[in-house]
Design a protein around this motif. Structure first.
Motif, short mmCIF file in Angstrom:
data_model
loop_
_atom_site.label_atom_id
_atom_site.label_comp_id
_atom_site.label_asym_id
_atom_site.label_seq_id
_atom_site.Cartn_x
_atom_site.Cartn_y
_atom_site.Cartn_z
N GLU A 11 40.07 26.99 52.19
CA GLU A 11 40.16 27.01 50.73
C GLU A 11 41.42 27.72 50.27
O GLU A 11 42.04 27.33 49.27
CB GLU A 11 38.93 27.68 50.12
N ASP A 12 41.82 28.78 50.98
CA ASP A 12 43.06 29.49 50.63
C ASP A 12 44.26 28.58 50.81
O ASP A 12 45.15 28.52 49.96
CB ASP A 12 43.23 30.75 51.49
N HIS A 13 44.29 27.85 51.92
CA HIS A 13 45.40 26.91 52.16
C HIS A 13 45.42 25.82 51.09
O HIS A 13 46.50 25.40 50.64
CB HIS A 13 45.29 26.30 53.56
N GLU A 14 44.25 25.36 50.67
CA GLU A 14 44.17 24.37 49.59
C GLU A 14 44.75 24.93 48.30
O GLU A 14 45.47 24.23 47.57
CB GLU A 14 42.71 23.97 49.39
N LEU A 15 44.48 26.19 48.00
CA LEU A 15 44.99 26.82 46.78
C LEU A 15 46.52 26.93 46.84
O LEU A 15 47.20 26.66 45.84
CB LEU A 15 44.36 28.21 46.63
N ILE A 16 47.06 27.31 47.99
CA ILE A 16 48.52 27.38 48.15
C ILE A 16 49.14 26.01 47.94
O ILE A 16 50.15 25.87 47.25
CB ILE A 16 48.88 27.95 49.54
N ALA A 17 48.54 24.97 48.52
CA ALA A 17 49.07 23.61 48.38
C ALA A 17 49.03 23.17 46.92
O ALA A 17 49.96 22.50 46.44
CB ALA A 17 48.27 22.64 49.26
N TYR A 18 47.99 23.54 46.20
CA TYR A 18 47.87 23.19 44.78
C TYR A 18 49.00 23.84 43.99
O TYR A 18 49.67 23.19 43.18
CB TYR A 18 46.51 23.65 44.27
N ALA A 19 49.23 25.13 44.23
CA ALA A 19 50.32 25.83 43.53
C ALA A 19 51.67 25.24 43.91
O ALA A 19 52.56 25.10 43.05
CB ALA A 19 50.27 27.32 43.86
N HIS A 34 64.16 31.09 38.50
CA HIS A 34 63.12 31.34 39.49
C HIS A 34 61.78 30.83 39.00
O HIS A 34 60.97 31.56 38.46
CB HIS A 34 63.03 32.83 39.80
N THR A 35 61.56 29.55 39.22
CA THR A 35 60.30 28.94 38.80
C THR A 35 59.21 29.29 39.80
O THR A 35 59.41 29.26 41.00
CB THR A 35 60.45 27.41 38.71
N MET A 36 58.03 29.60 39.26
CA MET A 36 56.87 29.92 40.07
C MET A 36 55.71 29.05 39.60
O MET A 36 55.55 28.83 38.40
CB MET A 36 56.46 31.38 39.89
N GLY A 37 54.91 28.58 40.54
CA GLY A 37 53.67 27.90 40.23
C GLY A 37 52.51 28.77 40.71
O GLY A 37 52.67 29.52 41.67
N ALA A 38 51.39 28.70 40.04
CA ALA A 38 50.23 29.49 40.45
C ALA A 38 48.98 28.64 40.42
O ALA A 38 48.90 27.67 39.66
CB ALA A 38 50.06 30.72 39.55
N ALA A 39 48.01 29.06 41.23
CA ALA A 39 46.70 28.41 41.23
C ALA A 39 45.66 29.51 41.38
O ALA A 39 45.85 30.47 42.13
CB ALA A 39 46.60 27.42 42.38
N ARG A 46 36.24 25.39 41.28
CA ARG A 46 37.26 24.67 40.51
C ARG A 46 38.59 25.41 40.57
O ARG A 46 38.63 26.64 40.62
CB ARG A 46 36.84 24.49 39.07
N ILE A 47 39.69 24.65 40.55
CA ILE A 47 41.03 25.22 40.63
C ILE A 47 41.75 24.97 39.31
O ILE A 47 41.68 23.87 38.75
CB ILE A 47 41.83 24.60 41.80
N ALA A 72 40.69 29.18 29.22
CA ALA A 72 40.56 28.13 28.20
C ALA A 72 39.64 27.00 28.66
O ALA A 72 39.06 26.30 27.83
CB ALA A 72 41.95 27.57 27.85
N SER A 73 39.49 26.86 29.97
CA SER A 73 38.62 25.83 30.53
C SER A 73 37.20 26.32 30.76
O SER A 73 36.37 25.59 31.29
CB SER A 73 39.21 25.33 31.86
N GLY A 74 36.93 27.57 30.38
CA GLY A 74 35.58 28.11 30.47
C GLY A 74 35.29 28.97 31.69
O GLY A 74 34.19 29.50 31.81
N ALA A 75 36.25 29.10 32.60
CA ALA A 75 36.02 29.93 33.79
C ALA A 75 36.11 31.40 33.42
O ALA A 75 37.07 31.83 32.81
CB ALA A 75 37.05 29.59 34.87
N ARG A 76 35.11 32.16 33.78
CA ARG A 76 35.10 33.60 33.50
C ARG A 76 35.12 34.43 34.77
O ARG A 76 35.55 35.57 34.75
CB ARG A 76 33.86 33.97 32.67
N GLU A 77 34.65 33.86 35.88
CA GLU A 77 34.66 34.57 37.15
C GLU A 77 35.58 33.82 38.12
O GLU A 77 35.38 32.64 38.37
CB GLU A 77 33.25 34.67 37.72
N LEU A 78 36.56 34.54 38.64
CA LEU A 78 37.55 33.95 39.52
C LEU A 78 37.52 34.64 40.87
O LEU A 78 37.27 35.84 40.96
CB LEU A 78 38.94 34.07 38.89
N SER A 79 37.80 33.87 41.93
CA SER A 79 37.71 34.44 43.28
C SER A 79 39.06 34.70 43.93
O SER A 79 39.21 35.69 44.65
CB SER A 79 36.88 33.53 44.18
#
Length: 151
Positions: A11-19, A34-39, A46-47, A72-79
């Motif tokens: 799942e961590d690798h998936e998050l890196i690939a998404y970002a 210096h552009t940065m993407g985040a996930a 959900r990501i 804004a999408s309703g997520a309140r708890e993040l991992s």
């Protein structure tokens, strides 16, 4: 200083690939910006993504944009959260402002960042030595060592 970390999961690798996909599709180019993407992943799996808005006055970091997108999408708890640099720079640790925001809003979140052992998953609490919690109601509280004992 050694920080407690753990190896990356699938799942961590998936998050890196998404970002990485976000930053590759939306980079400001090779002109030194210096552009940065985040996930960020919600506890439901959900990501949500974000990209920084580079500006000489210090525009919002990609991590903060991703947090806003999740909220804004309703997520309140993040991992878990990660930021990835453009031009193949890979995961990058959060700046001090982002660390404080993560610590205040999501004290249980894990951050994916480079360490002495390579890219690892680290608790935000471990990135905030002597961290002081801030809340709207009470402002900045005194350092509480009990926040750092749940290993």
């Amino acid at each position: 200083m050694s920080i407690a970390s753990r190896e990356l999961t699938a799942e961590d690798h998936e998050l890196i690939a998404y970002a990485r996909r976000i930053v590759d599709a939306n980079t400001d180019g090779d002109g030194g910006v210096h552009t940065m993407g985040a996930a960020v992943r919600g506890v439901d799996g959900r990501i949500y993504g974000g990209i920084n808005l580079y500006h000489f006055t210090g525009g919002p970091c990609a991590e903060l944009v991703a947090l806003g997108h999740a909220r804004a999408s309703g997520a309140r708890e993040l991992s878990t959260i990660v930021a990835v640099g453009n031009l193949g720079r890979g995961p990058v640790g959060p700046c001090g402002r982002d660390r404080q925001v993560l610590f205040d809003y999501h004290p249980g979140i894990r951050v994916l960042l480079p360490t002495e052992q390579g890219v690892r998953s680290v608790r935000i609490k471990d990135l905030m030595p002597l961290g002081a919690v801030w809340t709207v109601e009470e402002g900045t509280q005194e350092f509480d060592p009990t926040l750092f004992t749940d290993r």
